[in-house]
Design a protein around this motif. Structure first.
Motif, PDB file in Angstrom:
ATOM      1  N   ASP A 190       3.531  -2.775  -1.745  1.00 37.94           N
ATOM      2  CA  ASP A 190       2.849  -2.756  -1.355  1.00 37.94           C
ATOM      3  C   ASP A 190       2.496  -1.694  -2.353  1.00 37.94           C
ATOM      4  O   ASP A 190       1.530  -0.583  -1.907  1.00 37.94           O
ATOM      5  CB  ASP A 190       1.688  -2.002  -0.033  1.00 37.94           C
ATOM      6  CG  ASP A 190       1.458  -3.563   0.845  1.00 37.94           C
ATOM      7  OD1 ASP A 190       1.282  -4.565  -0.020  1.00 37.94           O
ATOM      8  OD2 ASP A 190       1.506  -3.694   1.935  1.00 37.94           O
ATOM      9  N   ALA A 191       2.454  -1.014  -3.630  1.00 38.93           N
ATOM     10  CA  ALA A 191       1.725  -0.262  -4.295  1.00 38.93           C
ATOM     11  C   ALA A 191       1.152   0.435  -5.136  1.00 38.93           C
ATOM     12  O   ALA A 191       0.964  -0.032  -6.479  1.00 38.93           O
ATOM     13  CB  ALA A 191       3.326  -0.087  -5.335  1.00 38.93           C
ATOM     14  N   TYR A 192       0.613   0.282  -3.799  1.00 36.80           N
ATOM     15  CA  TYR A 192      -0.962   0.554  -4.708  1.00 36.80           C
ATOM     16  C   TYR A 192      -1.161   2.162  -4.431  1.00 36.80           C
ATOM     17  O   TYR A 192      -0.066   2.920  -4.428  1.00 36.80           O
ATOM     18  CB  TYR A 192      -2.148   0.218  -3.975  1.00 36.80           C
ATOM     19  CG  TYR A 192      -2.212  -1.091  -2.843  1.00 36.80           C
ATOM     20  CD1 TYR A 192      -3.135  -1.699  -3.436  1.00 36.80           C
ATOM     21  CD2 TYR A 192      -1.493  -1.322  -2.259  1.00 36.80           C
ATOM     22  CE1 TYR A 192      -3.151  -3.056  -3.115  1.00 36.80           C
ATOM     23  CE2 TYR A 192      -1.261  -2.804  -1.821  1.00 36.80           C
ATOM     24  CZ  TYR A 192      -2.681  -4.112  -2.178  1.00 36.80           C
ATOM     25  OH  TYR A 192      -2.386  -4.823  -1.611  1.00 36.80           O
ATOM     26  N   THR A 193      -2.528   2.943  -5.521  1.00 42.32           N
ATOM     27  CA  THR A 193      -2.216   4.381  -5.789  1.00 42.32           C
ATOM     28  C   THR A 193      -1.099   5.109  -6.233  1.00 42.32           C
ATOM     29  O   THR A 193      -0.721   4.506  -7.162  1.00 42.32           O
ATOM     30  CB  THR A 193      -2.862   4.511  -4.158  1.00 42.32           C
ATOM     31  OG1 THR A 193      -1.977   4.966  -3.143  1.00 42.32           O
ATOM     32  CG2 THR A 193      -4.349   3.978  -3.905  1.00 42.32           C
ATOM     33  N   SER A 194      -0.554   5.906  -5.166  1.00 39.32           N
ATOM     34  CA  SER A 194       0.709   6.509  -5.509  1.00 39.32           C
ATOM     35  C   SER A 194       1.790   5.609  -6.171  1.00 39.32           C
ATOM     36  O   SER A 194       3.063   6.516  -6.930  1.00 39.32           O
ATOM     37  CB  SER A 194       0.567   7.794  -5.478  1.00 39.32           C
ATOM     38  OG  SER A 194       0.389   7.665  -3.935  1.00 39.32           O
ATOM     39  N   PHE A 202      -7.604   0.009   5.016  1.00 39.83           N
ATOM     40  CA  PHE A 202      -6.515  -1.397   4.688  1.00 39.83           C
ATOM     41  C   PHE A 202      -6.850  -2.377   4.810  1.00 39.83           C
ATOM     42  O   PHE A 202      -6.103  -3.362   5.793  1.00 39.83           O
ATOM     43  CB  PHE A 202      -5.154  -0.880   5.412  1.00 39.83           C
ATOM     44  CG  PHE A 202      -4.767   0.960   5.319  1.00 39.83           C
ATOM     45  CD1 PHE A 202      -4.565   1.385   4.010  1.00 39.83           C
ATOM     46  CD2 PHE A 202      -4.177   1.755   5.980  1.00 39.83           C
ATOM     47  CE1 PHE A 202      -4.360   2.614   2.978  1.00 39.83           C
ATOM     48  CE2 PHE A 202      -4.414   2.667   5.179  1.00 39.83           C
ATOM     49  CZ  PHE A 202      -4.116   3.262   4.315  1.00 39.83           C
ATOM     50  N   GLY A 203      -8.219  -2.454   5.757  1.00 41.26           N
ATOM     51  CA  GLY A 203      -8.341  -3.966   5.768  1.00 41.26           C
ATOM     52  C   GLY A 203      -7.763  -4.711   7.451  1.00 41.26           C
ATOM     53  O   GLY A 203      -8.336  -5.319   8.016  1.00 41.26           O
ATOM     54  N   ALA A 206       9.428  -9.143 -11.042  1.00 44.68           N
ATOM     55  CA  ALA A 206       8.885 -10.363 -10.269  1.00 44.68           C
ATOM     56  C   ALA A 206       7.932  -9.603  -9.396  1.00 44.68           C
ATOM     57  O   ALA A 206       8.011  -8.537  -9.078  1.00 44.68           O
ATOM     58  CB  ALA A 206       9.835 -11.125  -9.853  1.00 44.68           C
ATOM     59  N   VAL A 207       7.290 -11.075  -9.016  1.00 43.69           N
ATOM     60  CA  VAL A 207       5.747 -10.832  -8.081  1.00 43.69           C
ATOM     61  C   VAL A 207       6.457 -11.448  -7.010  1.00 43.69           C
ATOM     62  O   VAL A 207       6.077 -13.164  -7.130  1.00 43.69           O
ATOM     63  CB  VAL A 207       4.914 -10.679  -8.178  1.00 43.69           C
ATOM     64  CG1 VAL A 207       3.529  -9.888  -6.918  1.00 43.69           C
ATOM     65  CG2 VAL A 207       4.291  -9.596  -9.609  1.00 43.69           C
ATOM     66  N   VAL A 208       6.851 -11.600  -5.762  1.00 43.12           N
ATOM     67  CA  VAL A 208       6.856 -12.588  -4.583  1.00 43.12           C
ATOM     68  C   VAL A 208       5.560 -13.003  -4.090  1.00 43.12           C
ATOM     69  O   VAL A 208       5.207 -11.973  -3.768  1.00 43.12           O
ATOM     70  CB  VAL A 208       8.638 -11.501  -3.203  1.00 43.12           C
ATOM     71  CG1 VAL A 208       7.988 -13.012  -2.145  1.00 43.12           C
ATOM     72  CG2 VAL A 208       9.356 -11.434  -4.743  1.00 43.12           C
ATOM     73  N   SER A 225       1.574  -7.368   1.397  1.00 39.93           N
ATOM     74  CA  SER A 225       1.874  -7.258   2.867  1.00 39.93           C
ATOM     75  C   SER A 225       1.098  -8.321   3.203  1.00 39.93           C
ATOM     76  O   SER A 225       0.700  -8.824   4.731  1.00 39.93           O
ATOM     77  CB  SER A 225       1.717  -6.159   3.751  1.00 39.93           C
ATOM     78  OG  SER A 225       0.924  -5.318   4.009  1.00 39.93           O
ATOM     79  N   THR A 226       0.368  -8.765   2.446  1.00 39.95           N
ATOM     80  CA  THR A 226      -1.488  -9.747   2.717  1.00 39.95           C
ATOM     81  C   THR A 226      -1.309 -10.617   1.986  1.00 39.95           C
ATOM     82  O   THR A 226      -0.917 -10.562   0.449  1.00 39.95           O
ATOM     83  CB  THR A 226      -2.622  -8.776   2.624  1.00 39.95           C
ATOM     84  OG1 THR A 226      -2.490  -7.586   1.250  1.00 39.95           O
ATOM     85  CG2 THR A 226      -2.495  -7.697   3.806  1.00 39.95           C
ATOM     86  N   PRO A 227      -2.408 -11.383   2.179  1.00 36.20           N
ATOM     87  CA  PRO A 227      -2.607 -12.914   1.354  1.00 36.20           C
ATOM     88  C   PRO A 227      -2.848 -12.711   0.101  1.00 36.20           C
ATOM     89  O   PRO A 227      -2.405 -12.647  -0.902  1.00 36.20           O
ATOM     90  CB  PRO A 227      -2.822 -13.507   2.108  1.00 36.20           C
ATOM     91  CG  PRO A 227      -2.591 -13.584   3.384  1.00 36.20           C
ATOM     92  CD  PRO A 227      -2.795 -12.093   3.686  1.00 36.20           C
TER      93      PRO A 227
END
Length: 425
Positions: free
Chosen positions: A14-18, A186-187, A56-58, A38-40
């Motif tokens: 989850d490498a969002y924002t910073s 974060f939903g 890669a993106v797992v 961590s989310t679909p």
């Protein structure tokens, strides 16, 4: 497989924002990155990761499935890129047998109630508190305690989202009801709300990087917030001298906090209030600070949290030898400024001349408008509804103060609203 790989691999969750600062930080050390979410689906409420920066993106899966896929890369570490990824990063590092904080206290590193209760059990100074799914129970606790103000907030959020400083039962009830049943940035659904005693004193942002329990203090910034009704709005933060009080006292306290929460590895971003009794934790995130700006931090502090995190995992002995047990340096006066608005409507365009005038001020390093044409602008209630972020630095405090005042004068002119927008009441 490692023998066939030219470069080692770090896993970012989850490498969002910073968290977007981590891929280039690892790349500078010759390490590739793999992204896990961590989310679909990606969380569009935050600045998305640049997936082109990853080897890669797992795909999203169970922790066991994800760990099995990641094992093929023989990663050197798993790092949370942003708040939602903290618990999954703990679990994946544990499953893969990599250096990490483990899962035993993962929840206490996300849930603000569990966070403070964990400190209390460890004998670390902290606030009084109660959590409940019933607004009336929250009000009853505040009334029985008989000491206002109190702070009402979600169990898991960031950037003061849903946080209210309340001076009486009516405000407490309103704040609790405003949180319960909502979904955070974060939903996650807010089925309970937290009420805490008000910590009276100056507030500081405190950033660390740890490896094997050895730590480097990356920066301490004093917050300036202003109270608008029940909301404490970010105004600006200013770098503090690491060798002058209260910085040494804060650093010593933070070691207690990090030990109590089992944080022995990786970056952390904490908010601490120095009360008359001493420092007390507001909250902590086991991830990068949302305000880190590597080139700016390098100029002001002699280093930055993103590069320090990559170094700790990629070259741990170098991190321990050069940085463990040490602190940042204050190389110049510096502030990060957040502007607020009373406007409400739809952004039609940005006034580039006004932005250019701000950029031309002597101390300004970077100006980031937070809204684009077509976005809805609302009166500011938290960090997410701030309108501009401006990083400033200068040797002269007077220049910083002068430019801060001018930025506040100009900020409301940056956005032109659609003609059909109505002013806020």
């Amino acid at each position: 497989m490692r023998s066939e790989q030219v470069r080692p691999v770090a896993v970012l969750v989850d490498a969002y924002t910073s968290g977007n600062h981590l891929p280039p930080a690892f790349a500078r050390l010759g390490v590739d990155v793999v992204h896990v979410q961590s989310t679909p689906e990606l969380m569009t409420s935050m600045r998305l990761p640049d997936l082109t920066a990853y080897r890669a993106v797992v795909p999203h899966g169970t922790p066991a499935e994800t760990a099995a896929r990641l094992a093929e890369f023989e990663p050197i570490c798993v790092v949370a890129g942003q708040e939602p990824g903290v618990e999954l990063a703990d679990e994946l590092s544990e499953l893969l047998g990599l250096p990490g904080n483990g899962t035993a206290l993962s929840r206490a590193r996300r849930d603000k109630y569990e966070m403070i209760e964990t400190l209390r059990r460890a004998g670390v100074r902290c606030a009084d508190q109660l959590k409940s799914g019933d607004a009336e129970e929250i009000v009853a606790w505040a009334e029985q305690r008989g000491a206002y103000p109190v702070v009402v907030k979600p169990l898991s959020s960031a950037a003061t989202e849903g946080v209210a400083v309340c001076r009486g039962p009516v405000e407490v009830r309103k704040a609790a009801e405003a949180v319960l049943g909502t979904v955070n940035i974060f939903g996650e659904r807010n089925d309970e709300v937290l009420v805490q005693s008000f910590l009276d004193g100056e507030e500081y942002m405190v950033d660390f990087v740890s490896y094997g329990g050895q730590r480097h203090a990356c920066g301490i910034w004093q917050y300036r917030k202003r109270l608008d009704g029940t909301h404490r709005l970010y105004d600006r933060d200013s770098v503090t001298e690491p060798d002058a009080e209260p910085a040494p006292e804060i650093i010593a306290y933070m070691h207690e906090v990090l030990d109590a929460l089992g944080i022995q590895y990786g970056p952390t971003h904490a908010e601490v209030i120095v009360t008359p009794q001493g420092p007390a934790l507001v909250e902590i995130g086991a991830r990068l600070s949302g305000g880190v700006l590597p080139d700016f931090n390098d100029l002001c502090l002699g280093g930055n949290q993103a590069d320090m995190t990559a170094l700790a995992y990629a070259r741990p002995q170098e991190f321990l030898d050069r940085h463990a047990g040490r602190t940042y340096r204050k190389l110049t006066e510096a502030s990060q400024i957040f502007t607020a608005t009373t406007l409400e409507g739809v952004v039609d365009s940005l006034d580039r001349e006004v932005i250019a005038e701000i950029e031309a001020l002597d101390s300004v390093h970077l100006v980031v408008p937070k809204l684009a044409p077509g976005s809805r602008i609302r009166p500011t209630v938290d960090l997410y509804t701030a309108t501009l972020v401006v990083w400033t630095r200068h040797d002269s405090v007077e220049v910083l103060e002068r430019d801060y005042a001018r930025i506040q004068e100009l900020a409301e002119r940056v956005y032109r609203l659609h003609p059909e927008s109505e002013p806020a009441a």
